[in-house]
Each structure stands twice: as structure tokens, then as C-alpha cells.
Write a protein that holds these residues in place. Structure first.
Motif, short mmCIF file in Angstrom:
data_model
loop_
_atom_site.label_atom_id
_atom_site.label_comp_id
_atom_site.label_asym_id
_atom_site.label_seq_id
_atom_site.Cartn_x
_atom_site.Cartn_y
_atom_site.Cartn_z
N LYS A 58 10.39 -56.22 -0.37
CA LYS A 58 10.08 -57.55 -0.91
C LYS A 58 9.44 -58.43 0.15
O LYS A 58 8.50 -59.19 -0.14
CB LYS A 58 11.35 -58.20 -1.45
CG LYS A 58 11.88 -57.55 -2.73
CD LYS A 58 13.13 -58.24 -3.22
CE LYS A 58 13.64 -57.59 -4.50
NZ LYS A 58 14.90 -58.24 -5.00
N ASN A 59 9.94 -58.37 1.39
CA ASN A 59 9.36 -59.16 2.47
C ASN A 59 7.93 -58.74 2.76
O ASN A 59 7.07 -59.58 3.04
CB ASN A 59 10.20 -59.03 3.74
CG ASN A 59 11.52 -59.78 3.65
OD1 ASN A 59 11.68 -60.67 2.82
ND2 ASN A 59 12.48 -59.41 4.48
N LYS A 60 7.68 -57.43 2.69
CA LYS A 60 6.33 -56.93 2.91
C LYS A 60 5.39 -57.41 1.82
O LYS A 60 4.25 -57.83 2.09
CB LYS A 60 6.35 -55.40 2.95
CG LYS A 60 5.01 -54.78 3.31
CD LYS A 60 5.11 -53.26 3.41
CE LYS A 60 3.77 -52.65 3.79
NZ LYS A 60 3.88 -51.16 3.90
N ILE A 114 14.96 -55.19 0.50
CA ILE A 114 14.63 -56.48 1.14
C ILE A 114 13.36 -56.34 1.97
O ILE A 114 12.47 -57.22 1.93
CB ILE A 114 15.80 -56.95 2.02
CG1 ILE A 114 17.00 -57.33 1.13
CG2 ILE A 114 15.39 -58.15 2.87
CD1 ILE A 114 18.25 -57.66 1.91
N ARG A 115 13.24 -55.25 2.73
CA ARG A 115 12.05 -55.03 3.53
C ARG A 115 10.81 -54.92 2.65
O ARG A 115 9.74 -55.46 2.99
CB ARG A 115 12.21 -53.75 4.36
CG ARG A 115 13.27 -53.83 5.45
CD ARG A 115 13.20 -52.61 6.36
NE ARG A 115 14.32 -52.53 7.26
CZ ARG A 115 15.36 -51.73 7.11
NH1 ARG A 115 15.41 -50.91 6.06
NH2 ARG A 115 16.35 -51.72 7.99
N LEU A 153 5.83 -60.10 -0.05
CA LEU A 153 5.68 -61.54 0.13
C LEU A 153 4.71 -61.85 1.26
O LEU A 153 3.88 -62.77 1.14
CB LEU A 153 7.04 -62.17 0.43
CG LEU A 153 7.07 -63.69 0.58
CD1 LEU A 153 6.58 -64.36 -0.71
CD2 LEU A 153 8.47 -64.17 0.93
N SER A 154 4.79 -61.09 2.35
CA SER A 154 3.88 -61.30 3.48
C SER A 154 2.44 -61.02 3.06
O SER A 154 1.52 -61.76 3.43
CB SER A 154 4.27 -60.38 4.63
OG SER A 154 3.38 -60.53 5.71
N ASN A 177 1.25 -63.90 0.87
CA ASN A 177 0.98 -65.09 1.69
C ASN A 177 -0.34 -64.97 2.43
O ASN A 177 -1.09 -65.95 2.56
CB ASN A 177 2.12 -65.32 2.68
CG ASN A 177 3.39 -65.82 2.00
OD1 ASN A 177 3.33 -66.36 0.90
ND2 ASN A 177 4.52 -65.64 2.65
#
Length: 224
Positions: A198-200, A195-196, A202-203, A206
Motif C-alpha cells: 500500500k505504501n508503494k 502495508i509495504r 501510495l508513493s 503521489n
């Protein structure tokens, strides 16, 4: 190993919720070795692709010699000790790996021995998740007699002689609740790592998208 130590171990694992998977594995292996008196050990994580299933070493520790991370795989199935434990989901206790009966479904391969180290006793148990699937294997090597872990002969890191003994039979019964909690914690830690990551990603995307929009807006202003 008493029930108090088991409770302490369970409390320790529950207190590691914010650790990454690699940090958790290192601490779990160290704690497992302290509880059992193991001089060395490895935690393998089960992987699969299609029908292929194998184990990958995720944490390796040894008090007698200096070790580095290893890049190899162990097929899940009969043959190797860790592979058999992962395949059958059974705990294996071995007093001397060089005296395993010929008809045993697993064997010890000396070619994996390090040049300046010899394996004697071994305690190997599976790690399970909440669905009772085997997600890894803990392999503990060379239990020392007494509190201070020191194989027969000389400890090359300390220069002290060491005395080894077999693992007591009661560790097999007491390890069951630990194995399930640890397995669940490792699986949870790996999911959080994903999850971390994927969030990284995605960030980062963005931020790149925002930069592209800013450039487009700047070009539009220049054009106008």
C-alpha cells in the motif's frame, strides 16, 4: 526432538521480524524439516472468500527431487490430510500414507504424487494466530533415519540410498508452542507485506500527482 530444539526454533522465528512473508515461510519450513528430519514439506496458507475456505501452497521443499512452486488449492474440510488438519485444527501423524484406514476422515490421493517420488510418512500440524484461528498448515513428508536426509531406493539428486522411518510421537506435543508463534509471525509478516504494498502504491500515486501538477504549472506559465 528436545525442548532445547524447541527453544532454538522459537528464538529463530523471533529473529525473523524484518523478513517478507515468502522469506519467512521458506526459512520456517527449512527449520521445521531440519528439526524433524523431514526430507520434504509444504506450508499451506488458509484463504477465504465468503463461505469458501481453502489452502494455498506458499512454500515447497524437497531434498530428494527438484520441485517448483505449485499452483493448486486444497479445500478445507474432511477428505484431504491438510484440509482436515486446517478444518479440525488437529495434528496428524501417519506412518504410511498408503495404509490409512478406509473409515478415516481423510485419505491420501496418489494422483498428487510426483512421478519420481513416493510419500511414506507424514507429519501435518496447524498454524494458529493469537486469536486461535488456523491460518495455515505445515505438512512434513518422509522422515529419514539419522541426521542426513536421504525414500527407500535412490535419491535422484545425490544418487545415495536412503532409509525412512516414522515420526516419533513426541513431536506432536512439542510442536504446539512452535505452531502458535510461527502462525503469529506469518500473519504479522503478511500484514507488513500488505502495508509495504500500500505504501508503494501510495508513493507511486503521489509521484504521479506531483508530475501532473508540474505539467499543469508549466502549461499555466506558457498560457500567461
Amino acid at each position: 526432538m528436545s525442548s532445547d530444539l524447541v527453544l532454538e526454533f522459537l528464538q529463530f522465528v523471533e529473529g525473523q521480524k524484518n523478513q517478507s512473508a515468502s522469506q519467512l515461510l521458506d526459512k520456517v519450513l527449512q527449520k521445521s524439516r531440519l528439526m524433524t528430519g523431514a526430507e520434504a514439506g509444504t506450508i499451506f496458507i488458509a484463504r477465504s472468500r465468503g463461505r469458501a475456505r481453502w489452502l494455498e501452497p506458499a512454500s515447497i521443499q524437497n531434498d530428494a527431487i527438484k520441485v517448483k512452486s505449485a499452483d493448486f488449492i486444497v479445500p478445507i474440510g474432511s477428505g484431504t490430510i491438510a484440509g482436515y488438519v486446517a478444518h479440525k485444527g488437529r495434528t496428524v501423524l501417519i506412518d504410511d500414507v498408503y495404509k490409512i484406514p478406509p473409515r478415516s476422515p481423510y485419505k491420501f490421493d496418489p494422483k498428487f504424487e510426483r512421478r519420481n517420488y513416493k510419500t511414506h510418512s507424514m507429519f501435518c500440524f496447524p498454524l494458529r494466530n493469537l486469536q486461535n484461528d488456523v491460518i495455515g498448515v505445515v505438512q512434513l513428508i518422509n522422515r529419514s533415519s539419522g541426521r542426513v536426509r536421504k525414500p527407500e531406493g535412490i535419491n535422484r539428486r545425490t544418487g545415495k540410498s536412503r532409509k525412512l522411518s516414522a515420526y516419533p510421537r513426541d513431536v506432536e506435543q512439542l510442536v504446539a508452542p512452535i505452531a502458535r508463534v510461527v502462525g503469529h509471525s506469518i500473519e504479522r509478516a503478511e500484514m507488513l507485506d500488505q502495508i509495504r504494498a500500500k505504501n508503494k502504491t501510495l508513493s507511486t500515486r503521489n509521484r504521479q500527482l506531483a508530475e501532473q501538477r508540474a505539467r499543469i504549472a508549466a502549461l499555466q506559465e506558457e498560457t500567461e
